[in-house]
Motif scaffolding. Structure first.
Motif, PDB file in Angstrom:
ATOM      1  N   ARG A 188       0.852  -1.188   0.000  1.00 52.99           N
ATOM      2  CA  ARG A 188       0.000   0.000   0.000  1.00 52.99           C
ATOM      3  C   ARG A 188       0.889   1.240   0.000  1.00 52.99           C
ATOM      4  NH1 ARG A 188      -5.123  -1.848   1.889  1.00 52.99           N
ATOM      5  NH2 ARG A 188      -5.455  -3.649   0.556  1.00 52.99           N
ATOM      6  N   ALA A 189       0.419   2.285  -0.639  1.00 51.90           N
ATOM      7  CA  ALA A 189       1.180   3.533  -0.676  1.00 51.90           C
ATOM      8  C   ALA A 189       0.227   4.725  -0.689  1.00 51.90           C
ATOM      9  CB  ALA A 189       2.078   3.581  -1.910  1.00 51.90           C
ATOM     10  N   ARG A 190       0.714   5.835  -0.149  1.00 50.70           N
ATOM     11  CA  ARG A 190       0.009   7.113  -0.233  1.00 50.70           C
ATOM     12  C   ARG A 190       1.004   8.152  -0.713  1.00 50.70           C
ATOM     13  NH1 ARG A 190      -1.157  11.884   2.695  1.00 50.70           N
ATOM     14  NH2 ARG A 190      -3.317  12.616   2.379  1.00 50.70           N
ATOM     15  N   LEU A 191       0.643   8.835  -1.785  1.00 50.99           N
ATOM     16  CA  LEU A 191       1.478   9.898  -2.331  1.00 50.99           C
ATOM     17  C   LEU A 191       0.729  11.221  -2.184  1.00 50.99           C
ATOM     18  CD1 LEU A 191       2.364   7.208  -3.908  1.00 50.99           C
ATOM     19  CD2 LEU A 191       3.315   8.770  -5.608  1.00 50.99           C
ATOM     20  N   LYS A 192       1.432  12.249  -1.742  1.00 49.71           N
ATOM     21  CA  LYS A 192       0.824  13.567  -1.600  1.00 49.71           C
ATOM     22  C   LYS A 192       1.705  14.613  -2.253  1.00 49.71           C
ATOM     23  CE  LYS A 192      -0.760  17.015   1.749  1.00 49.71           C
ATOM     24  NZ  LYS A 192      -0.913  17.368   3.187  1.00 49.71           N
ATOM     25  N   VAL A 193       1.106  15.393  -3.136  1.00 47.98           N
ATOM     26  CA  VAL A 193       1.789  16.491  -3.808  1.00 47.98           C
ATOM     27  C   VAL A 193       1.282  17.815  -3.240  1.00 47.98           C
ATOM     28  CG1 VAL A 193       2.011  17.762  -5.982  1.00 47.98           C
ATOM     29  CG2 VAL A 193       2.230  15.269  -5.968  1.00 47.98           C
ATOM     30  N   THR A 194       2.200  18.716  -2.961  1.00 45.67           N
ATOM     31  CA  THR A 194       1.839  20.073  -2.544  1.00 45.67           C
ATOM     32  C   THR A 194       2.409  21.059  -3.555  1.00 45.67           C
ATOM     33  OG1 THR A 194       1.928  19.437  -0.212  1.00 45.67           O
ATOM     34  CG2 THR A 194       1.982  21.796  -0.708  1.00 45.67           C
ATOM     35  N   GLY A 195       1.523  21.904  -4.104  1.00 38.46           N
ATOM     36  CA  GLY A 195       1.944  22.911  -5.067  1.00 38.46           C
ATOM     37  C   GLY A 195       1.721  24.313  -4.514  1.00 38.46           C
ATOM     38  N   ALA A 215      -1.132  13.877 -11.722  1.00 36.38           N
ATOM     39  CA  ALA A 215      -1.510  13.121 -12.918  1.00 36.38           C
ATOM     40  C   ALA A 215      -0.282  12.528 -13.597  1.00 36.38           C
ATOM     41  CB  ALA A 215      -2.275  14.018 -13.883  1.00 36.38           C
ATOM     42  N   ARG A 216       0.814  13.249 -13.549  1.00 41.14           N
ATOM     43  CA  ARG A 216       2.054  12.723 -14.118  1.00 41.14           C
ATOM     44  C   ARG A 216       2.505  11.472 -13.370  1.00 41.14           C
ATOM     45  NH1 ARG A 216       7.516  13.066 -13.487  1.00 41.14           N
ATOM     46  NH2 ARG A 216       7.308  14.166 -11.500  1.00 41.14           N
ATOM     47  N   ASN A 234      -2.815  -0.524  -8.618  1.00 40.53           N
ATOM     48  CA  ASN A 234      -4.088   0.157  -8.772  1.00 40.53           C
ATOM     49  C   ASN A 234      -4.086   1.462  -7.991  1.00 40.53           C
ATOM     50  OD1 ASN A 234      -6.998   0.267  -9.533  1.00 40.53           O
ATOM     51  ND2 ASN A 234      -7.278   0.201  -7.322  1.00 40.53           N
ATOM     52  N   VAL A 235      -4.340   2.572  -8.694  1.00 44.51           N
ATOM     53  CA  VAL A 235      -4.574   3.854  -8.023  1.00 44.51           C
ATOM     54  C   VAL A 235      -6.035   3.851  -7.627  1.00 44.51           C
ATOM     55  CG1 VAL A 235      -4.528   6.353  -8.218  1.00 44.51           C
ATOM     56  CG2 VAL A 235      -2.775   4.985  -9.377  1.00 44.51           C
ATOM     57  N   GLY A 236      -6.292   3.659  -6.340  1.00 43.48           N
ATOM     58  CA  GLY A 236      -7.660   3.425  -5.894  1.00 43.48           C
ATOM     59  C   GLY A 236      -8.444   4.661  -5.544  1.00 43.48           C
ATOM     60  N   GLU A 250      -3.078  21.055  -3.197  1.00 48.75           N
ATOM     61  CA  GLU A 250      -2.724  19.719  -2.730  1.00 48.75           C
ATOM     62  C   GLU A 250      -3.485  18.648  -3.500  1.00 48.75           C
ATOM     63  OE1 GLU A 250      -3.557  19.595   1.446  1.00 48.75           O
ATOM     64  OE2 GLU A 250      -1.697  20.624   1.997  1.00 48.75           O
ATOM     65  N   CYS A 251      -2.854  17.489  -3.593  1.00 49.46           N
ATOM     66  CA  CYS A 251      -3.501  16.329  -4.202  1.00 49.46           C
ATOM     67  C   CYS A 251      -2.862  15.070  -3.607  1.00 49.46           C
ATOM     68  CB  CYS A 251      -3.342  16.327  -5.718  1.00 49.46           C
ATOM     69  SG  CYS A 251      -4.231  14.975  -6.548  1.00 49.46           S
ATOM     70  N   ALA A 252      -3.683  14.071  -3.310  1.00 49.04           N
ATOM     71  CA  ALA A 252      -3.170  12.826  -2.723  1.00 49.04           C
ATOM     72  C   ALA A 252      -3.844  11.630  -3.375  1.00 49.04           C
ATOM     73  CB  ALA A 252      -3.402  12.807  -1.218  1.00 49.04           C
ATOM     74  N   ILE A 253      -3.105  10.539  -3.502  1.00 48.54           N
ATOM     75  CA  ILE A 253      -3.649   9.291  -4.025  1.00 48.54           C
ATOM     76  C   ILE A 253      -3.304   8.159  -3.070  1.00 48.54           C
ATOM     77  CG2 ILE A 253      -3.542   9.992  -6.444  1.00 48.54           C
ATOM     78  CD1 ILE A 253      -1.015   8.251  -6.718  1.00 48.54           C
ATOM     79  N   ARG A 254      -4.120   7.108  -3.126  1.00 50.68           N
ATOM     80  CA  ARG A 254      -3.834   5.869  -2.408  1.00 50.68           C
ATOM     81  C   ARG A 254      -3.706   4.740  -3.425  1.00 50.68           C
ATOM     82  NH1 ARG A 254      -4.047   6.297   3.021  1.00 50.68           N
ATOM     83  NH2 ARG A 254      -5.113   8.133   3.877  1.00 50.68           N
TER      84      ARG A 254
END
Length: 379
Positions: A188-195, A215-216, A234-236, A250-254
């Motif tokens: 499992r992973a969580r990625l968070k981008v801050t712009g 998105a990249r 899978n990006v869930g 901000e944007c985050a994916i799991r």
């Protein structure tokens, strides 16, 4: 419930299993899980089995219940039986899928996965211990958080596994009564981008859109899937932004990924940890872990399967295994430590994790006979 009642009758077994199913025990309700465990412990003690409790680190988690046939001072490597009493079903599911018998199908949340299998293994253990037939000591763990990835209980399972000769898992049988001898590992992973936020109409050029940056990463990560070696990613979920007229800060994916081997697990972990922001205008945080290692079929597991097949035939059915499955269990932990592990030894049925979950009544007596024979025979 009488774990030693004689003679063994199907209707009595189904009544006992029904009592477990009617006690709803979702993973998120530690009190409900522990209440069921305490009921199990009481009946195990009445059958002459030893019980003890192992608290977990989180105060909000139920403990692990250990039921054992091990005599005081017996430190031999023995049989580790793994089961769980938590379910994925929230409170109230029983109203939508009540415990009922319809022909050969026995419905109810958590019956197939895996309260019926857990009950039969415990019943067999009580019988074997009462008759002094076991050649090896047996430790049975009732895990409280398996459906929540066993994040709290994993150290307990691996601790017991380090001193086990065999591991048997009560997870439900696959279609046709097949067992499991290999499972994919799970990460499992969580990625968070801050712009940088900005007004989308007035200061668009001053903003740095975290959603666009994410998105990249989504495109790059999705290309890590490789069906030829059994790896999927899978990006869930994705969340970010505050409104259409605001450049998203901000944007985050799991992410969920499944791997058939440790080599692939290492590749995926390196790829996720190696993600970098496209420029200094963004920051990227990555939290990734392999929650369950791959469970690969070893020669020792194959040999254990042959022994189990002999006792299954004596109990009246053929025990075949399935190809490596994408689902995971606590058997992943024992197999990864080199312990010969057989999984999916519970009742036959279908519909796990759904409102149509059921097990087959016709599989109950043969499975009980099988468990009794196997626990008595392993040495």
């Amino acid at each position: 419930m009488n774990l030693l009642c004689q003679p063994t009758r199907l209707d009595a077994l189904l009544d006992d299993i029904g009592a477990w199913v009617r006690h709803e025990s979702p993973s998120g309700d530690a009190a409900a899980v522990e209440l069921l465990q305490r009921n199990i412990a009481m009946h195990a003690q009445r059958a002459g089995l030893a019980t003890r409790w192992i608290p977990l680190p989180s105060a909000s988690a139920a403990p692990v219940l250990v039921v054992s046939s091990r005599a005081p001072g017996d430190t031999r490597a023995g049989i580790l039986v793994l089961t769980h009493v938590d379910t994925v079903h929230p409170h109230g599911t029983l109203e939508r899928n009540p415990y009922r018998i319809d022909g050969d199908r026995v419905y109810g949340p958590g019956g197939y996965d895996m309260k019926a299998g857990a009950y039969l293994a415990l019943r067999a253990l009580a019988t074997v211990a009462h008759q002094c037939r076991a050649r090896l000591p047996v430790d049975m763990l009732f895990i409280p958080d398996e459906e929540a990835s066993s994040l709290q209980s994993r150290p307990v399972t691996t601790g017991f596994a380090q001193h086990a000769r065999y591991a048997l898992v009560c997870e439900p049988a696959r279609s046709g009564g097949r067992c499991v001898t290999s499972r994919k590992g799970v990460g499992r992973a969580r990625l968070k981008v801050t712009g940088r936020a900005a007004h989308a109409g007035i200061d668009h050029e001053r903003g740095r859109n975290a959603i666009v940056e994410m998105a990249r990463h989504v495109a790059v990560l999705s290309n890590l899937t490789d069906y030829s070696v059994g790896t999927t990613l899978n990006v869930g979920t994705i969340e970010g932004g505050t409104g259409a007229n605001v450049v998203a800060e901000e944007c985050a994916i799991r992410v969920d990924f499944r791997v058939a081997s440790m080599a692939e697990a290492e590749r995926m972990l390196a790829a996720l940890r190696g993600q970098r922001a496209s420029s200094g205008d963004f920051t990227l945080d990555v939290d990734v872990q392999l929650t369950r290692p791959p469970y690969e079929k070893s020669a020792a597991t194959a040999a254990l399967l042959q022994i189990a097949q002999q006792h299954a035939r004596a109990a009246g059915f053929d025990l075949l295994d399935v190809p490596q499955t994408g689902g995971a269990s606590d058997g992943n932990f024992t197999a990864a430590l080199g312990v010969p592990t057989l999984d999916g030894l519970g009742v036959d049925g279908a519909g796990a994790h759904t409102l149509n979950e059921y097990f087959l009544a016709s599989s109950v007596l043969p499975r009980l006979d099988f468990w009794t024979r196997l626990l008595a025979a392993l040495e």
